[in-house]
Design a protein around this motif. Structure first.
Motif, PDB file in Angstrom:
ATOM      1  N   LEU A  87       0.831  -1.209   0.000  1.00 53.11           N
ATOM      2  CA  LEU A  87       0.000   0.000   0.000  1.00 53.11           C
ATOM      3  C   LEU A  87       0.861   1.253   0.000  1.00 53.11           C
ATOM      4  O   LEU A  87       1.969   1.254   0.543  1.00 53.11           O
ATOM      5  CB  LEU A  87      -0.911   0.012   1.237  1.00 53.11           C
ATOM      6  N   TRP A  91      -1.873   4.627   3.775  1.00 46.59           N
ATOM      7  CA  TRP A  91      -2.959   3.646   3.658  1.00 46.59           C
ATOM      8  C   TRP A  91      -2.706   2.513   4.638  1.00 46.59           C
ATOM      9  O   TRP A  91      -1.560   2.142   4.897  1.00 46.59           O
ATOM     10  CB  TRP A  91      -3.038   3.088   2.231  1.00 46.59           C
ATOM     11  N   LEU A  96      -9.115   0.442   4.181  1.00 45.38           N
ATOM     12  CA  LEU A  96      -9.643  -0.109   2.933  1.00 45.38           C
ATOM     13  C   LEU A  96     -11.129  -0.406   3.063  1.00 45.38           C
ATOM     14  O   LEU A  96     -11.592  -0.880   4.105  1.00 45.38           O
ATOM     15  CB  LEU A  96      -8.909  -1.399   2.565  1.00 45.38           C
ATOM     16  N   LYS A 137     -12.325   4.130  -8.796  1.00 47.41           N
ATOM     17  CA  LYS A 137     -10.884   3.887  -8.879  1.00 47.41           C
ATOM     18  C   LYS A 137     -10.459   2.562  -8.248  1.00 47.41           C
ATOM     19  O   LYS A 137      -9.293   2.181  -8.343  1.00 47.41           O
ATOM     20  CB  LYS A 137     -10.132   5.028  -8.192  1.00 47.41           C
ATOM     21  N   GLU A 138     -11.373   1.886  -7.585  1.00 43.30           N
ATOM     22  CA  GLU A 138     -11.027   0.668  -6.865  1.00 43.30           C
ATOM     23  C   GLU A 138     -10.384  -0.412  -7.741  1.00 43.30           C
ATOM     24  O   GLU A 138      -9.398  -1.025  -7.311  1.00 43.30           O
ATOM     25  CB  GLU A 138     -12.246   0.095  -6.133  1.00 43.30           C
ATOM     26  N   PHE A 141      -6.845   0.449  -8.209  1.00 42.24           N
ATOM     27  CA  PHE A 141      -6.176   0.300  -6.925  1.00 42.24           C
ATOM     28  C   PHE A 141      -5.841  -1.174  -6.681  1.00 42.24           C
ATOM     29  O   PHE A 141      -4.706  -1.519  -6.317  1.00 42.24           O
ATOM     30  CB  PHE A 141      -7.081   0.853  -5.822  1.00 42.24           C
ATOM     31  N   GLY A 144      -2.971  -2.263  -8.906  1.00 48.86           N
ATOM     32  CA  GLY A 144      -1.673  -1.778  -8.451  1.00 48.86           C
ATOM     33  C   GLY A 144      -1.149  -2.542  -7.257  1.00 48.86           C
ATOM     34  O   GLY A 144       0.029  -2.914  -7.202  1.00 48.86           O
ATOM     35  N   VAL A 145      -2.008  -2.789  -6.275  1.00 50.86           N
ATOM     36  CA  VAL A 145      -1.579  -3.496  -5.061  1.00 50.86           C
ATOM     37  C   VAL A 145      -1.207  -4.942  -5.395  1.00 50.86           C
ATOM     38  O   VAL A 145      -0.138  -5.429  -4.984  1.00 50.86           O
ATOM     39  CB  VAL A 145      -2.662  -3.434  -3.965  1.00 50.86           C
TER      40      VAL A 145
END
Length: 166
Positions: A87, A91, A96, A137-138, A141, A144-145
């Motif tokens: 993260l 964050w 989350l 945007k989830e 996200f 990316g994670v």
């Protein structure tokens, strides 16, 4: 599901349904503090069939569902450590959204414990699940994670992919 699907397409659809069910089970476990064993048993007995009918994915791979749901619920602390390390600063796991947390735990479990599943497949599947629940945007996200986790855990499977994207 059509009769003309190949065996490979049926397996993929069954795994997709299993992943969706695993995320839903992990969400239920997280939100209700029910024992994982009872939630997983409920899903196997009833909910997998409901998901199959509602999502038109075909029969869920019950073995894959069990492996992800049981594995992720048994190793929440370890998975949260992996996720936390991926993260951005500021964050944390509690920050989350609960569905995103369930998606990341399931995805991190597959990346960590299921080496037979290619990282790109696991990431794509869980990003698709994020799209099913979120329109903002989830999904990016989640991508990316999970990408950071995959590169940390399974860097040898990417070669030079880091420069060109995943």
């Amino acid at each position: 599901m059509t009769e003309t699907m190949s065996r490979q397409e049926k397996v993929k659809a069954a795994r997709s349904a299993a992943r969706l069910a695993a995320v839903q089970a992990l969400y239920q476990i997280d939100m209700t503090d029910q024992e994982p064993e009872s939630v997983i048993a409920e899903f196997v007995a009833h909910r997998l069939k409901e998901i199959e009918q509602a999502e038109e994915l075909g029969a869920a791979d019950a073995d894959h569902f069990r492996r992800v749901a049981e594995g992720a619920s048994a190793d929440t602390d370890g998975l949260d450590t992996l996720i936390s390390a991926a993260l951005a600063e500021g964050w944390s796991i509690p920050r989350l959204e609960s569905t995103v947390r369930a998606i990341l735990r399931a995805g991190a479990f597959e990346l960590n414990a299921m080496k037979s599943v290619p990282p790109a497949v696991a990431i794509t599947e869980y990003v698709d699940i994020a799209h099913a629940f979120h329109g903002g945007k989830e999904p990016a996200f989640v991508n990316g994670v999970l990408d950071r986790i995959a590169h940390e855990l399974r860097a040898d499977e990417f070669g030079d992919a880091r420069q060109g994207g995943c």
